[in-house]
Scaffold this active site. Sequence first.
Site, mmCIF file in Angstrom:
data_model
loop_
_atom_site.group_PDB
_atom_site.id
_atom_site.type_symbol
_atom_site.label_atom_id
_atom_site.label_comp_id
_atom_site.label_asym_id
_atom_site.label_seq_id
_atom_site.Cartn_x
_atom_site.Cartn_y
_atom_site.Cartn_z
ATOM 1 C CD GLN A 4 -2.614 -1.060 2.639
ATOM 2 O OE1 GLN A 4 -2.160 -0.474 3.629
ATOM 3 N NE2 GLN A 4 -3.732 -1.723 2.681
ATOM 4 C CB SER B 136 1.638 6.576 5.228
ATOM 5 O OG SER B 136 0.612 5.811 5.781
ATOM 6 C CD GLU C 118 -4.795 -2.368 7.569
ATOM 7 O OE1 GLU C 118 -3.621 -2.627 7.786
ATOM 8 O OE2 GLU C 118 -5.155 -1.366 6.935
ATOM 9 C CD GLU D 18 -3.248 8.124 20.207
ATOM 10 O OE1 GLU D 18 -3.153 7.523 19.113
ATOM 11 O OE2 GLU D 18 -2.462 7.928 21.151
HETATM 12 C C1 LIG Z 1 3.500 -1.525 11.378
HETATM 13 C C2 LIG Z 1 3.033 -0.446 10.451
HETATM 14 C C3 LIG Z 1 2.750 -0.778 9.131
HETATM 15 C C4 LIG Z 1 2.307 0.228 8.262
HETATM 16 N N1 LIG Z 1 2.098 -0.119 6.957
HETATM 17 C C5 LIG Z 1 1.733 0.847 6.090
HETATM 18 C C6 LIG Z 1 1.596 0.542 4.709
HETATM 19 O O1 LIG Z 1 1.769 -0.598 4.272
HETATM 20 N N2 LIG Z 1 1.265 1.542 3.856
HETATM 21 C C7 LIG Z 1 1.035 2.824 4.283
HETATM 22 O O2 LIG Z 1 0.711 3.663 3.459
HETATM 23 N N3 LIG Z 1 1.182 3.158 5.588
HETATM 24 C C8 LIG Z 1 1.523 2.192 6.496
HETATM 25 N N4 LIG Z 1 1.708 2.511 7.823
HETATM 26 C C9 LIG Z 1 1.555 3.913 8.227
HETATM 27 C C10 LIG Z 1 0.335 4.148 9.086
HETATM 28 O O3 LIG Z 1 -0.839 4.135 8.321
HETATM 29 C C11 LIG Z 1 0.553 5.502 9.778
HETATM 30 O O4 LIG Z 1 1.683 5.344 10.628
HETATM 31 C C12 LIG Z 1 -0.640 5.904 10.602
HETATM 32 O O5 LIG Z 1 -1.711 6.255 9.773
HETATM 33 C C13 LIG Z 1 -0.306 7.104 11.517
HETATM 34 O O6 LIG Z 1 0.252 8.131 10.766
HETATM 35 P P1 LIG Z 1 1.637 8.828 11.199
HETATM 36 O O7 LIG Z 1 2.644 7.745 11.440
HETATM 37 O O8 LIG Z 1 1.948 9.855 10.192
HETATM 38 O O9 LIG Z 1 1.345 9.493 12.600
HETATM 39 P P2 LIG Z 1 0.571 10.868 12.847
HETATM 40 O O10 LIG Z 1 -0.667 10.889 12.017
HETATM 41 O O11 LIG Z 1 1.530 11.994 12.691
HETATM 42 O O12 LIG Z 1 0.161 10.700 14.352
HETATM 43 C C14 LIG Z 1 1.101 10.855 15.428
HETATM 44 C C15 LIG Z 1 0.335 10.706 16.726
HETATM 45 O O13 LIG Z 1 -0.639 11.773 16.833
HETATM 46 C C16 LIG Z 1 -1.926 11.223 17.026
HETATM 47 N N5 LIG Z 1 -2.923 12.015 16.292
HETATM 48 C C17 LIG Z 1 -2.848 12.411 15.000
HETATM 49 N N6 LIG Z 1 -3.971 13.110 14.655
HETATM 50 C C18 LIG Z 1 -4.757 13.122 15.761
HETATM 51 C C19 LIG Z 1 -6.054 13.649 16.053
HETATM 52 N N7 LIG Z 1 -6.754 14.299 15.111
HETATM 53 N N8 LIG Z 1 -6.559 13.481 17.295
HETATM 54 C C20 LIG Z 1 -5.854 12.799 18.239
HETATM 55 N N9 LIG Z 1 -4.624 12.281 18.034
HETATM 56 C C21 LIG Z 1 -4.074 12.425 16.826
HETATM 57 C C22 LIG Z 1 -1.870 9.827 16.453
HETATM 58 O O14 LIG Z 1 -2.846 8.976 17.008
HETATM 59 C C23 LIG Z 1 -0.452 9.397 16.823
HETATM 60 O O15 LIG Z 1 -0.423 8.957 18.161
HETATM 61 C C24 LIG Z 1 2.122 1.549 8.714
HETATM 62 C C25 LIG Z 1 2.388 1.868 10.060
HETATM 63 C C26 LIG Z 1 2.841 0.890 10.912
HETATM 64 C C27 LIG Z 1 3.135 1.263 12.324
#
Ligand SMILES: Cc1cc2nc3c(=O)[nH]c(=O)nc-3n(C[C@H](O)[C@H](O)[C@H](O)COP(=O)(O)OP(=O)(O)OC[C@H]3O[C@@H](n4cnc5c(N)ncnc54)[C@H](O)[C@@H]3O)c2cc1C
Length: 346
Positions: free
Chosen positions: A81, A84, A199, A330
């Site tokens: 996928q 992100s 998922e 969250e």
């Molecule tokens: C093991 C793993 C596999 C993954 N595989 C894929 C993949 O195959 N393809 C892909 O595209 N992505 C993948 N991801 C990415 C995943 O979808 C993102 O990590 C996830 O959506 C969170 O985005 P971020 O890491 O940018 O964190 P952020 O969105 O920056 O969030 C950081 C923190 O802030 C909190 N937060 C953010 N917005 C809010 C809000 N509005 N209210 C309250 N709290 C908030 C979040 O909960 C988190 O604790 C994977 C992630 C992991 C950990």
Amino acid sequence: MAGRPVRGRLPGPGWPPEWGGSAGHRPTRDLILLEELFRARAYRPLDQVRLAAHAILEFGSAAQKRAYLPRIRSGAHVWCQLFSEPDAGSDLASLRTRADWDGTAFTARGQKIWCTDGQWADMGLLLARTDPTVDRHAGLTAFMVPMDTPGITVRPIREMTGASEFCEVFLDGVRLSPDTVLGDVGGGWAVISSGLASERAFVGANAVQLEMMCDDLVALARAARLPDGTRAVDGQDVQAVLARMLARVEAARLTVRDTVRRVVRGEEHPSDGPVAKLVSTELNVELCERALEILAAAAHVEESAEEVVRRWYEAFLWSRALTISGGASEILRGVVGRQLLGLPRA
Ligand SMILES: Cc1cc2nc3c(=O)[nH]c(=O)nc-3n(C[C@H](O)[C@H](O)[C@H](O)COP(=O)(O)OP(=O)(O)OC[C@H]3O[C@@H](n4cnc5c(N)ncnc54)[C@H](O)[C@@H]3O)c2cc1C
């Protein structure tokens, strides 16, 4: 995994029969298969591949289904996928990767991150912005991209487990013909949303894994010796922890059972997936933390439990990731608050 056909054709028994599924297939069979794979500590179907199949079945043209579904079923194609980005995770609709139309093809430019299995995937499901002038959700399109298309660079990311399970993916002038579009141009949000909802529900179906972890917690407490030579399991504090964890795992099992019943009756509530994912992934973290507390208090652990200890370290290092992938806790709490409890948006 790439290129290794699965002889039993385990993926896809629930697909429509014309694409190789079994007539009269019941969703409980998928759950039973998954539970047995967990019990055997065997490899399980890759989430991203299941999600790609889900999206192709729902949004693909007949030609796209013919081209991709058989290769997913045989295990010949691994998918990843490409959603992100460094500044677009929870707020995925803010993504900046562009795919611009020049009258014959789209050209994609941008950076993706956290792409699970990106380094060995044959195909990527890409979400990119095709129209920056409309509502940010409406301007997104889903593409099915061969990962060896010129202009794609994949860089594996080393994780704290020592493994490299996900990657950065750079798209530099990647040419995408119109037949790589999955669903409608501008309809990408609907394509990826249907997959992500499934998922969350799938992750929540892992109650068996929690039960096995509970067994491992008891095994660890039996094998861990405190500095005074007594077993951790004989201490009242540890017994209270074990009882609490057993009760929580039983509650999670019942929650999952209720969800499965609703799925089977076709009465699934939109918040079932988020609730199940929250319950199982948060409890997974807690079980790991309790296990590490037992290990920290121990002077030594009997040799017979070496494998159990290895499993706990590995599970601990992975546990936080599961509360982030497929929708961070969250975010899911917000979804449950609004959809199930009817709370106002904060
Ligand atoms: C093991 C793993 C596999 C993954 N595989 C894929 C993949 O195959 N393809 C892909 O595209 N992505 C993948 N991801 C990415 C995943 O979808 C993102 O990590 C996830 O959506 C969170 O985005 P971020 O890491 O940018 O964190 P952020 O969105 O920056 O969030 C950081 C923190 O802030 C909190 N937060 C953010 N917005 C809010 C809000 N509005 N209210 C309250 N709290 C908030 C979040 O909960 C988190 O604790 C994977 C992630 C992991 C950990």
